[in-house]
Motif scaffolding. Structure first.
Motif, PDB file in Angstrom:
ATOM      1  N   HIS A  30       0.836  -1.204   0.000  1.00  0.00           N
ATOM      2  CA  HIS A  30       0.000   0.000   0.000  1.00  0.00           C
ATOM      3  C   HIS A  30       0.875   1.259   0.000  1.00  0.00           C
ATOM      4  O   HIS A  30       0.655   2.187  -0.801  1.00  0.00           O
ATOM      5  N   TYR A  37       2.706   1.957  -3.299  1.00  0.00           N
ATOM      6  CA  TYR A  37       1.857   2.644  -4.260  1.00  0.00           C
ATOM      7  C   TYR A  37       1.690   4.123  -3.903  1.00  0.00           C
ATOM      8  O   TYR A  37       1.740   4.998  -4.763  1.00  0.00           O
ATOM      9  N   TYR A  46      -3.526   4.837  -7.141  1.00  0.00           N
ATOM     10  CA  TYR A  46      -2.240   4.204  -6.897  1.00  0.00           C
ATOM     11  C   TYR A  46      -1.269   4.494  -8.040  1.00  0.00           C
ATOM     12  O   TYR A  46      -1.666   4.733  -9.188  1.00  0.00           O
ATOM     13  N   TYR A  48       1.644   3.216 -10.646  1.00  0.00           N
ATOM     14  CA  TYR A  48       1.999   1.987 -11.333  1.00  0.00           C
ATOM     15  C   TYR A  48       3.520   1.872 -11.366  1.00  0.00           C
ATOM     16  O   TYR A  48       4.179   2.336 -12.295  1.00  0.00           O
ATOM     17  N   LEU A 105      -4.040 -11.196 -10.135  1.00  0.00           N
ATOM     18  CA  LEU A 105      -3.834 -10.140  -9.144  1.00  0.00           C
ATOM     19  C   LEU A 105      -2.356  -9.794  -8.968  1.00  0.00           C
ATOM     20  O   LEU A 105      -2.035  -8.819  -8.283  1.00  0.00           O
ATOM     21  N   ASP A 159       0.348  -4.724 -11.029  1.00  0.00           N
ATOM     22  CA  ASP A 159      -0.127  -3.427 -10.554  1.00  0.00           C
ATOM     23  C   ASP A 159      -1.465  -3.086 -11.213  1.00  0.00           C
ATOM     24  O   ASP A 159      -1.670  -3.408 -12.391  1.00  0.00           O
ATOM     25  N   TYR A 165      -3.082  -4.171  -8.388  1.00  0.00           N
ATOM     26  CA  TYR A 165      -3.922  -5.074  -7.601  1.00  0.00           C
ATOM     27  C   TYR A 165      -3.166  -5.830  -6.508  1.00  0.00           C
ATOM     28  O   TYR A 165      -3.735  -6.682  -5.834  1.00  0.00           O
ATOM     29  N   TRP A 167      -4.563  -6.085  -2.952  1.00  0.00           N
ATOM     30  CA  TRP A 167      -5.677  -7.034  -2.845  1.00  0.00           C
ATOM     31  C   TRP A 167      -5.175  -8.475  -2.833  1.00  0.00           C
ATOM     32  O   TRP A 167      -5.780  -9.342  -2.184  1.00  0.00           O
ATOM     33  N   LEU A 168      -4.092  -8.746  -3.554  1.00  0.00           N
ATOM     34  CA  LEU A 168      -3.508 -10.091  -3.534  1.00  0.00           C
ATOM     35  C   LEU A 168      -3.138 -10.498  -2.111  1.00  0.00           C
ATOM     36  O   LEU A 168      -3.553 -11.562  -1.620  1.00  0.00           O
ATOM     37  N   THR A 184      -6.230 -10.695   0.291  1.00  0.00           N
ATOM     38  CA  THR A 184      -7.037 -11.896   0.042  1.00  0.00           C
ATOM     39  C   THR A 184      -6.391 -13.133   0.656  1.00  0.00           C
ATOM     40  O   THR A 184      -7.064 -13.949   1.307  1.00  0.00           O
TER      41      THR A 184
END
Length: 647
Positions: free
Chosen positions: A467, A470, A481, A483, A566, A569, A571, A574-575, A578
């Motif tokens: 996080h 980014y 975010y 990249y 995922l 970038d 994501y 979230w990877l 999760t």
């Protein structure tokens, strides 16, 4: 273990250290009429005066490890060499596949300022191939374990594994030669072919090396005995604790090989080229067969017994008769009902009604039941491995997006083995003994549950790190975010631009907490899984059950393929989130599912040996074996461990 009875009240000594032990069997013997049980209440002594603990002593006396023979460490050294070869090679897979050749380089070396690379296929391709390698390498132990149990034995299978893996290593070296990597697609094909043979060798090796090391001690001391220390304290010398410690030290050797191999080969990749980082591990791998041959006559070698897997499957099928349901939940409930295995013991089936394949005794049914329970524990392991697997792919890629200051991105994940080398001895010498002195028994199920929890925390740390990567990206727009992967190109900077101009101002060492947490999770779950496979499997199925344990890693790698979309970038947060959620739910479900099994731990470990060895089962002194089995029953009764198991 092989025991014999000289009188009704004594057991043939099993504490000698005169390997190798080679038992020869050539055909089946029908044990179905053998029954067990004892109503005697007095504890037994062995013929050499060894004293077995009573129930009260098991409950109240402190437990300690037994002596560990030096020959065990030679097997650990063999595993060290194999892990050096494996991790030294795989440590550079991500960069080799995902990153392009640095400007002006023909070998993939990037030097101090440039990122090492070769094929330039991107992070998704590298994640997919690394996960395939993990899946393939940990699928093969199923077959390697079965082959060793049934036909070759562990010693011969390990030799075959080394030969196959060596061939794979050579193909991988070819794929890294400068003329080959000049054609990325051709190099990728050669590399993929090498992974096939590489994985077969790794799998056959892993299924057999870990049970072989514990069998060296089991031959020396098969059951708990009383020992009086110089201080006058009476303690229980517990073989289960000793085996647990052997596996901790075995894992220590694994991580010495992993650490040295990974660090050395990453620097070889960065400053010389990928060809060297694949060649040096192959050279050290040659040490494995040399050490095996040098100490061949010192090793306890359990011979193959012919395949018993078919009988185990048939036994489970017979137990399921009348218990199948279209509702899978109902089927599972039926399997957990009391008496699931009790009703299919040979002594509970009239001889005229027994299937022709039922040539084993009641105790082997108990061993199969125990082995099936171990397999059910391993069913949950793919969830645990999800967090562990991030070590070799996505966390490596995350490191590449951080400020490295000349440190190769794929050397940072060696914080994991470094942490293991620090904390394994601390757990071995201080934490676990202190807990035992305090009367706290960390059973395998409790340790594994802890592994789930700590693995969850590691993914939380990775998500938080991602996080902020980014958020701090120089390419981050006003909202949203950044990249990071494309930041240098977006800013129009040259390939040799200083990394501080296009990376977030975050040092790669910020990843340290995530790696340390993963290391603690390994101590709790990975080491314990090896121990659980060995202590719970039928003796003639240890290679296969160990293969089931490693297959959980393969299955996790297959599940991991679902997360590949995922692994890009923007994501990646979230990877990690999760995986953290899945790990947390998995740990909670694991404990509630196996809390009852946890209470059976002592009784499961004390099951008497079955007389049934397998299809190659001739030239045995069956009268002596039956007498020895009866002695084990009397010991269990005196220790209060002969109660009926739950299912």
């Amino acid at each position: 273990m092989s025991t014999d009875a000289t009188t009704r009240d004594s057991v043939e000594p099993t504490y000698d250290a005169t390997p190798p032990i080679k038992e020869k069997f050539t055909k089946e013997h029908d044990f179905s009429a053998v029954t067990s049980g004892s109503d005697l209440e007095e504890p037994l002594r062995g013929p050499n005066g060894e004293e077995y603990p009573t129930k009260t002593e098991l409950d109240t006396l402190r437990r300690v490890k037994g002596p560990i023979n030096w020959i065990i460490y030679t097997i650990a050294f063999i595993e060290l060499c194999e892990r050096f070869a494996y991790y030294g090679t795989t440590a550079v897979f991500v960069n080799f596949i995902s990153e392009p050749l640095p400007a002006g380089s023909k070998t993939g070396a990037g030097g101090t300022d440039l990122q090492a690379g070769a094929l330039g296929q991107g992070q998704q391709a590298s994640t997919g191939l690394v996960l395939f390698n993990s899946f393939w390498s940990y699928l093969m132990p199923l077959f390697g374990g079965w082959v060793a149990d049934a036909y070759w034995g562990k010693y011969k299978t390990i030799h075959a594994a080394v030969a196959i893996a060596m061939f794979g290593h050579i193909i991988l070296i070819v794929s890294t030669l400068p003329p080959v990597i000049a054609n990325p697609q051709g190099a990728l094909g050669c590399f993929s072919l090498g992974l096939i043979f590489f994985g077969i060798g790794v799998g056959f090796f892993k299924a057999n090396i870990s049970p072989m090391i514990a069998e060296q001690y089991e031959h020396q001391q098969p059951r708990a005995v009383i020992k009086v220390l110089k201080s006058g304290e009476r303690v229980v010398v517990d073989p289960i604790i000793t085996i647990s410690i052997i596996y901790m030290r075995y894992y220590f050797f694994i991580n010495v090989g992993s650490l040295v191999g990974s660090i050395a080969m990453v620097y070889a990749e960065k400053y010389v080229g990928f060809w060297l980082s694949f060649t040096l591990p192959t050279a050290l791998f040659i040490s494995c067969p040399i050490v095996l041959l040098a100490f061949k006559n010192k090793y306890t070698q359990r011979p193959p017994t012919g395949s018993v897997l078919g009988k185990a499957i048939a036994l489970i099928g017979l137990s399921m008769k009348g218990r199948w349901s279209l509702n899978p939940i109902k089927t599972i409930q039926n399997m957990r009902k009391p008496g699931f295995f009790e009703r299919v013991k040979p002594s509970n089936i009239p001889e005229s009604e027994r299937p022709s394949w039922m040539t084993f005794d009641d105790h082997w049914v108990d061993e199969v039941r125990r082995g099936l329970k171990a397999c059910s524990v391993f069913v949950w392991y793919p969830i645990y491995w999800l967090s562990y697997n991030q070590l070799s792919n996505n966390l490596v890629s995350q490191a590449a997006t951080m400020v490295l200051n000349g440190v190769p991105n794929d050397v940072v994940n060696n914080l994991d083995p470094i942490a293991l080398l620090i904390f394994i001895p601390i757990c071995d010498k201080f934490i676990y003994p202190a807990l035992r002195r305090a009367g706290i028994n960390l059973t395998p199920i409790k340790k594994i549950t802890g592994g789930f929890a700590i693995g969850t925390l590691s993914m939380v740390v990775a998500a938080i790190t991602q996080h902020f990567l980014y958020q701090e990206s120089p390419c981050r727009p006003v909202a949203g975010y950044g990249y990071i992967t494309d930041c240098r190109a977006t800013l129009g900077l040259p390939d040799d631009a200083a990394e501080s101009t296009y990376k977030p101002p975050m040092s790669v060492w910020i990843q340290t907490p995530a790696y340390i947490l993963i290391a603690f999770a390994e101590i709790c779950a990975s080491i314990t899984g090896l121990e659980y496979a060995f202590t719970k499997a039928p003796k003639n199925m240890r290679g296969f059950i160990t293969g089931v344990f490693w297959f959980s890693q393969a299955f996790s790698a297959a599940i991991g393929q679902a997360f590949v979309p995922l692994a890009t970038d923007p994501y990646l947060v979230w990877l990690y989130v999760t995986i953290a959620i899945i790990s947390a739910l998995g740990g909670i479900g694991f404990w509630f599912n196996f809390a009852k099994l946890d209470r059976e731990e002592e009784a499961l470990n004390a099951l008497p040996d079955s007389l049934f060895k397998g299809s190659q089962n001739q030239d045995e002194d069956f009268a002596a074996m039956e007498a020895a089995q009866a002695e084990q029953e009397k010991i269990r009764h005196a220790q209060g461990l002969d109660k009926k198991l739950a299912v």
